[in-house]
Design a protein around this motif. Structure first.
Motif, PDB file in Angstrom:
ATOM      1  N   LYS A  24       0.837  -1.209   0.000  1.00 12.80           N
ATOM      2  CA  LYS A  24       0.000   0.000   0.000  1.00 12.80           C
ATOM      3  C   LYS A  24       0.870   1.257   0.000  1.00 12.80           C
ATOM      4  N   ALA A  25       1.909   1.267   0.836  1.00 14.98           N
ATOM      5  CA  ALA A  25       2.812   2.425   0.892  1.00 14.98           C
ATOM      6  C   ALA A  25       3.508   2.634  -0.451  1.00 14.98           C
ATOM      7  N   LYS A  26       3.920   1.538  -1.087  1.00 19.34           N
ATOM      8  CA  LYS A  26       4.568   1.631  -2.403  1.00 19.34           C
ATOM      9  C   LYS A  26       3.638   2.261  -3.433  1.00 19.34           C
ATOM     10  N   TYR A  27       2.382   1.812  -3.459  1.00 24.42           N
ATOM     11  CA  TYR A  27       1.436   2.333  -4.450  1.00 24.42           C
ATOM     12  C   TYR A  27       1.066   3.787  -4.166  1.00 24.42           C
ATOM     13  N   GLY A  56      10.484   3.483  11.010  1.00 20.90           N
ATOM     14  CA  GLY A  56       9.237   3.671  10.261  1.00 20.90           C
ATOM     15  C   GLY A  56       8.957   5.130   9.966  1.00 20.90           C
ATOM     16  N   GLU A  57       9.210   5.976  10.957  1.00 17.14           N
ATOM     17  CA  GLU A  57       9.000   7.418  10.776  1.00 17.14           C
ATOM     18  C   GLU A  57      10.013   7.978   9.786  1.00 17.14           C
ATOM     19  N   ASN A  58      11.260   7.518   9.895  1.00 11.48           N
ATOM     20  CA  ASN A  58      12.300   7.951   8.943  1.00 11.48           C
ATOM     21  C   ASN A  58      11.916   7.607   7.512  1.00 11.48           C
ATOM     22  N   LEU A  59      11.335   6.408   7.329  1.00  9.77           N
ATOM     23  CA  LEU A  59      10.939   5.956   5.990  1.00  9.77           C
ATOM     24  C   LEU A  59       9.870   6.873   5.407  1.00  9.77           C
ATOM     25  N   LEU A  60       8.844   7.187   6.193  1.00 11.08           N
ATOM     26  CA  LEU A  60       7.774   8.062   5.704  1.00 11.08           C
ATOM     27  C   LEU A  60       8.299   9.470   5.430  1.00 11.08           C
ATOM     28  N   GLN A  61       9.222   9.934   6.251  1.00 14.89           N
ATOM     29  CA  GLN A  61       9.806  11.260   6.028  1.00 14.89           C
ATOM     30  C   GLN A  61      10.605  11.306   4.730  1.00 14.89           C
ATOM     31  N   LEU A  62      11.319  10.228   4.427  1.00 16.08           N
ATOM     32  CA  LEU A  62      12.051  10.156   3.153  1.00 16.08           C
ATOM     33  C   LEU A  62      11.094  10.161   1.972  1.00 16.08           C
ATOM     34  N   LEU A  63      10.008   9.406   2.096  1.00 17.76           N
ATOM     35  CA  LEU A  63       9.009   9.354   1.014  1.00 17.76           C
ATOM     36  C   LEU A  63       8.351  10.719   0.811  1.00 17.76           C
ATOM     37  N   GLU A 120      -1.194  10.333   5.525  1.00 20.67           N
ATOM     38  CA  GLU A 120      -1.423   9.024   4.910  1.00 20.67           C
ATOM     39  C   GLU A 120      -1.731   7.944   5.956  1.00 20.67           C
ATOM     40  N   ASN A 121      -2.692   7.086   5.616  1.00 17.44           N
ATOM     41  CA  ASN A 121      -3.099   6.006   6.514  1.00 17.44           C
ATOM     42  C   ASN A 121      -2.184   4.790   6.313  1.00 17.44           C
ATOM     43  N   ILE A 122      -0.985   4.874   6.872  1.00 16.93           N
ATOM     44  CA  ILE A 122       0.009   3.808   6.739  1.00 16.93           C
ATOM     45  C   ILE A 122       0.477   3.396   8.133  1.00 16.93           C
ATOM     46  N   LYS A 123       0.451   2.100   8.391  1.00 22.09           N
ATOM     47  CA  LYS A 123       0.974   1.573   9.665  1.00 22.09           C
ATOM     48  C   LYS A 123       2.433   1.182   9.418  1.00 22.09           C
ATOM     49  N   GLU A 124       3.318   2.142   9.565  1.00 24.06           N
ATOM     50  CA  GLU A 124       4.726   1.938   9.196  1.00 24.06           C
ATOM     51  C   GLU A 124       5.423   0.870  10.036  1.00 24.06           C
ATOM     52  N   GLN A 125       4.925   0.622  11.252  1.00 21.21           N
ATOM     53  CA  GLN A 125       5.562  -0.394  12.097  1.00 21.21           C
ATOM     54  C   GLN A 125       5.452  -1.786  11.467  1.00 21.21           C
ATOM     55  N   LEU A 126       4.353  -2.027  10.759  1.00 23.99           N
ATOM     56  CA  LEU A 126       4.182  -3.317  10.080  1.00 23.99           C
ATOM     57  C   LEU A 126       5.230  -3.495   8.976  1.00 23.99           C
ATOM     58  N   ILE A 127       5.592  -2.414   8.312  1.00 30.62           N
ATOM     59  CA  ILE A 127       6.613  -2.461   7.258  1.00 30.62           C
ATOM     60  C   ILE A 127       7.975  -2.768   7.868  1.00 30.62           C
TER      61      ILE A 127
END
Length: 200
Positions: free
Chosen positions: A56-59, A83-90, A187-194
């Protein structure tokens, strides 16, 4: 330049959310796509849930597998919560920022504007959608592109602004003020699952 070019409605139905912009298909058929969409078993394994969240995050951000994995590696090597770092990069990607500023109505549209050299960063034309912005960078529409109907119509219909961005309508430019906090990212993303998926 690699990117997902498949059906958008199918992706929205798979996740039950408007992933790549508004889709009527989600209202008409609010069940997963495919022959067994209606009768698919409800209970999913832990791995399936984690994988779905990553997909979902990829799409949402329009990133393919190899690029996403590379961004995760960068996020995990940085200090702070992975997880937070990943979303910040995106969120710091140029195509995403062009979308957030309202220059394009969708991330796909923003990617195209960047690729076609309509966007400049700090006065220099940048045609790499994955370019990572730093706080203080100025993203602007090139002078010859300011009259494009796609850009003017998108800006006219954009109302929501984001706290980590500043928009100057007179100069058709926006400032990437700071890296957004997790609370600011809608965005509705549960980054911890990733993170759990990549940690296996």
């Amino acid at each position: 330049m690699a990117r997902y070019t498949g059906p958008k409605a199918k992706i929205a139905r798979r996740f039950g959310e408007q992933i790549e912009g508004y889709s009527k298909a989600l209202q008409k058929k609010n069940y997963p796509p495919g022959q067994h969409g209606r009768g698919r078993r409800k209970k999913q394994s832990e791995y399936a849930i984690q994988l779905a969240e990553k997909q979902k995050a990829k799409y949402i951000y329009g990133v393919l597998e190899r690029q996403f994995a590379r961004m995760f590696d960068i996020a995990s090597s940085k200090q702070g919560i992975t997880g937070e770092n990943l979303l910040q990069l995106l969120e710091s990607r140029l195509d995403n920022t062009v979308f957030r500023l309202g220059i394009a109505p969708t991330r796909r549209g923003a990617r195209q504007l960047v690729s076609h050299k309509h966007i400049a960063v700090n006065g220099e034309v940048v045609n790499i959608p994955s370019y990572i912005l730093k706080p203080g960078d100025i993203v602007s529409v090139r002078e010859r592109s300011k009259s494009l109907s796609a850009i003017t119509e998108s800006l006219a219909g954009k109302s929501n602004r984001y706290p980590w961005l500043e928009w100057n309508s007179a100069s058709f430019s926006g400032k990437f003020v700071s890296v957004p906090t997790r609370e600011d990212i809608p965005e509705n993303i549960k980054e911890q699952l990733i993170v759990e998926l990549y940690s296996k």
